[in-house]
Every structure is written in structure tokens, then in C-alpha cells.
Design a protein around this motif. Structure first.
Motif, PDB file in Angstrom:
ATOM      1  N   UNK A   1     -41.563 -33.239  -7.817  1.00  0.00           N
ATOM      2  CA  UNK A   1     -42.176 -34.307  -7.040  1.00  0.00           C
ATOM      3  C   UNK A   1     -41.131 -34.941  -6.124  1.00  0.00           C
ATOM      4  N   UNK A   2     -41.261 -34.696  -4.814  1.00  0.00           N
ATOM      5  CA  UNK A   2     -40.371 -35.310  -3.831  1.00  0.00           C
ATOM      6  C   UNK A   2     -41.034 -36.596  -3.360  1.00  0.00           C
ATOM      7  N   UNK A   3     -40.458 -37.740  -3.743  1.00  0.00           N
ATOM      8  CA  UNK A   3     -41.119 -39.002  -3.443  1.00  0.00           C
ATOM      9  C   UNK A   3     -40.243 -39.994  -2.678  1.00  0.00           C
ATOM     10  N   UNK A   4     -39.156 -39.517  -2.127  1.00  0.00           N
ATOM     11  CA  UNK A   4     -38.283 -40.395  -1.355  1.00  0.00           C
ATOM     12  C   UNK A   4     -38.764 -40.530   0.084  1.00  0.00           C
ATOM     13  N   UNK A   5     -37.969 -41.204   0.870  1.00  0.00           N
ATOM     14  CA  UNK A   5     -38.263 -41.375   2.286  1.00  0.00           C
ATOM     15  C   UNK A   5     -37.278 -40.547   3.083  1.00  0.00           C
ATOM     16  N   UNK A   6     -37.787 -39.723   3.993  1.00  0.00           N
ATOM     17  CA  UNK A   6     -36.913 -38.933   4.853  1.00  0.00           C
ATOM     18  C   UNK A   6     -35.982 -38.002   4.108  1.00  0.00           C
ATOM     19  N   UNK A   7     -36.513 -37.138   3.254  1.00  0.00           N
ATOM     20  CA  UNK A   7     -35.695 -36.243   2.437  1.00  0.00           C
ATOM     21  C   UNK A   7     -35.383 -34.928   3.143  1.00  0.00           C
ATOM     22  N   UNK A   8     -34.229 -34.344   2.788  1.00  0.00           N
ATOM     23  CA  UNK A   8     -33.813 -33.053   3.311  1.00  0.00           C
ATOM     24  C   UNK A   8     -33.611 -32.097   2.141  1.00  0.00           C
ATOM     25  N   UNK A   9     -34.168 -30.877   2.257  1.00  0.00           N
ATOM     26  CA  UNK A   9     -34.012 -29.852   1.231  1.00  0.00           C
ATOM     27  C   UNK A   9     -33.121 -28.750   1.790  1.00  0.00           C
ATOM     28  N   UNK A  10     -32.032 -28.452   1.068  1.00  0.00           N
ATOM     29  CA  UNK A  10     -31.067 -27.451   1.494  1.00  0.00           C
ATOM     30  C   UNK A  10     -30.779 -26.516   0.328  1.00  0.00           C
ATOM     31  N   UNK A  11     -30.817 -25.207   0.593  1.00  0.00           N
ATOM     32  CA  UNK A  11     -30.456 -24.226  -0.425  1.00  0.00           C
ATOM     33  C   UNK A  11     -29.413 -23.285   0.151  1.00  0.00           C
ATOM     34  N   UNK A  12     -28.322 -23.103  -0.559  1.00  0.00           N
ATOM     35  CA  UNK A  12     -27.232 -22.243  -0.095  1.00  0.00           C
ATOM     36  C   UNK A  12     -27.081 -21.033  -1.005  1.00  0.00           C
ATOM     37  N   UNK A  13     -28.116 -20.220  -1.085  1.00  0.00           N
ATOM     38  CA  UNK A  13     -28.018 -18.957  -1.798  1.00  0.00           C
ATOM     39  C   UNK A  13     -28.364 -18.963  -3.264  1.00  0.00           C
ATOM     40  N   UNK A  14     -29.248 -19.840  -3.704  1.00  0.00           N
ATOM     41  CA  UNK A  14     -29.668 -19.836  -5.112  1.00  0.00           C
ATOM     42  C   UNK A  14     -30.317 -18.508  -5.474  1.00  0.00           C
ATOM     43  N   UNK A  15     -30.221 -18.155  -6.763  1.00  0.00           N
ATOM     44  CA  UNK A  15     -30.866 -16.960  -7.297  1.00  0.00           C
ATOM     45  C   UNK A  15     -30.486 -15.705  -6.501  1.00  0.00           C
ATOM     46  N   UNK A  16     -29.201 -15.511  -6.315  1.00  0.00           N
ATOM     47  CA  UNK A  16     -28.680 -14.337  -5.594  1.00  0.00           C
ATOM     48  C   UNK A  16     -29.271 -14.196  -4.200  1.00  0.00           C
ATOM     49  N   UNK A  17     -29.489 -15.307  -3.523  1.00  0.00           N
ATOM     50  CA  UNK A  17     -30.016 -15.284  -2.159  1.00  0.00           C
ATOM     51  C   UNK A  17     -31.525 -15.289  -2.062  1.00  0.00           C
ATOM     52  N   UNK A  18     -32.225 -15.277  -3.207  1.00  0.00           N
ATOM     53  CA  UNK A  18     -33.690 -15.288  -3.184  1.00  0.00           C
ATOM     54  C   UNK A  18     -34.265 -16.688  -3.021  1.00  0.00           C
ATOM     55  N   UNK A  19     -33.460 -17.707  -3.167  1.00  0.00           N
ATOM     56  CA  UNK A  19     -33.890 -19.078  -2.932  1.00  0.00           C
ATOM     57  C   UNK A  19     -34.607 -19.717  -4.107  1.00  0.00           C
ATOM     58  N   UNK A  20     -35.279 -20.831  -3.802  1.00  0.00           N
ATOM     59  CA  UNK A  20     -35.953 -21.651  -4.802  1.00  0.00           C
ATOM     60  C   UNK A  20     -37.461 -21.396  -4.739  1.00  0.00           C
TER      61      UNK A  20
END
Length: 84
Positions: A24-43
Motif C-alpha cells: 500500500x503506497x499511501x504517501x504524497x508524491x512517491x517515487x519507486x526505483x528498482x536497481x536490478x532486484x531478482x537478477x534483473x527481473x524486477x519487483x
């Protein structure tokens, strides 16, 4: 799991699918960044909720919703794909 700030992930696998966990993303003005999780497969989210206000920006990396998953928008939040 409730996220009120920005999301930053890298390296290991982020398991947001087992047990159909809701993120649950409930903040104001949030940024989601992924730098290669799961061997590059992401979240991968089973259930993801963007609520509150402001723009939730997927700024870099790979994000997806699982087969039979659910993405919900609530309040006045907007979702932007950013650079991905």
C-alpha cells in the motif's frame, strides 16, 4: 505492507507475491526505483494499492503485477511511468 515514503530496491528478490501480500503506497508524491532486484527481473506485486494524493512515479527499473494480481488506484493519486 504500508509504504509512506519512496521505494528503493536492489539486488535480492522482493517477494510481494507469496501469501498475496498487499503493498500500500499511501504517501504524497512517491517515487519507486528498482536497481536490478531478482537478477534483473524486477519487483512483482500480487496486490498493489496507490492511494492518498500526489503522483506515484515509477522512475526506473522493472515493476509488474502478477497474473491474477490486482492494481488499485484510490483517492486523488495518479500513477506515472517516468523513464520506464
Amino acid at each position: 505492507m504500508t509504504v509512506s515514503g519512496n521505494w528503493n530496491s536492489a539486488g535480492a528478490k522482493i517477494d510481494a507475491v507469496t501469501n498475496a501480500a498487499t503493498v500500500d503506497f499511501m504517501g504524497t508524491g512517491q517515487t519507486l526505483t528498482d536497481a536490478g532486484s531478482n537478477n534483473g527481473n524486477g519487483v512483482v506485486f500480487a496486490k498493489v494499492l496507490f492511494q492518498g494524493s500526489g503522483t506515484k512515479t515509477l522512475s526506473s527499473g522493472k515493476f509488474s503485477v502478477a497474473n491474477n494480481g490486482l492494481l488499485t488506484m484510490a483517492g486523488t493519486a495518479t500513477l506515472a511511468s517516468g523513464a520506464i
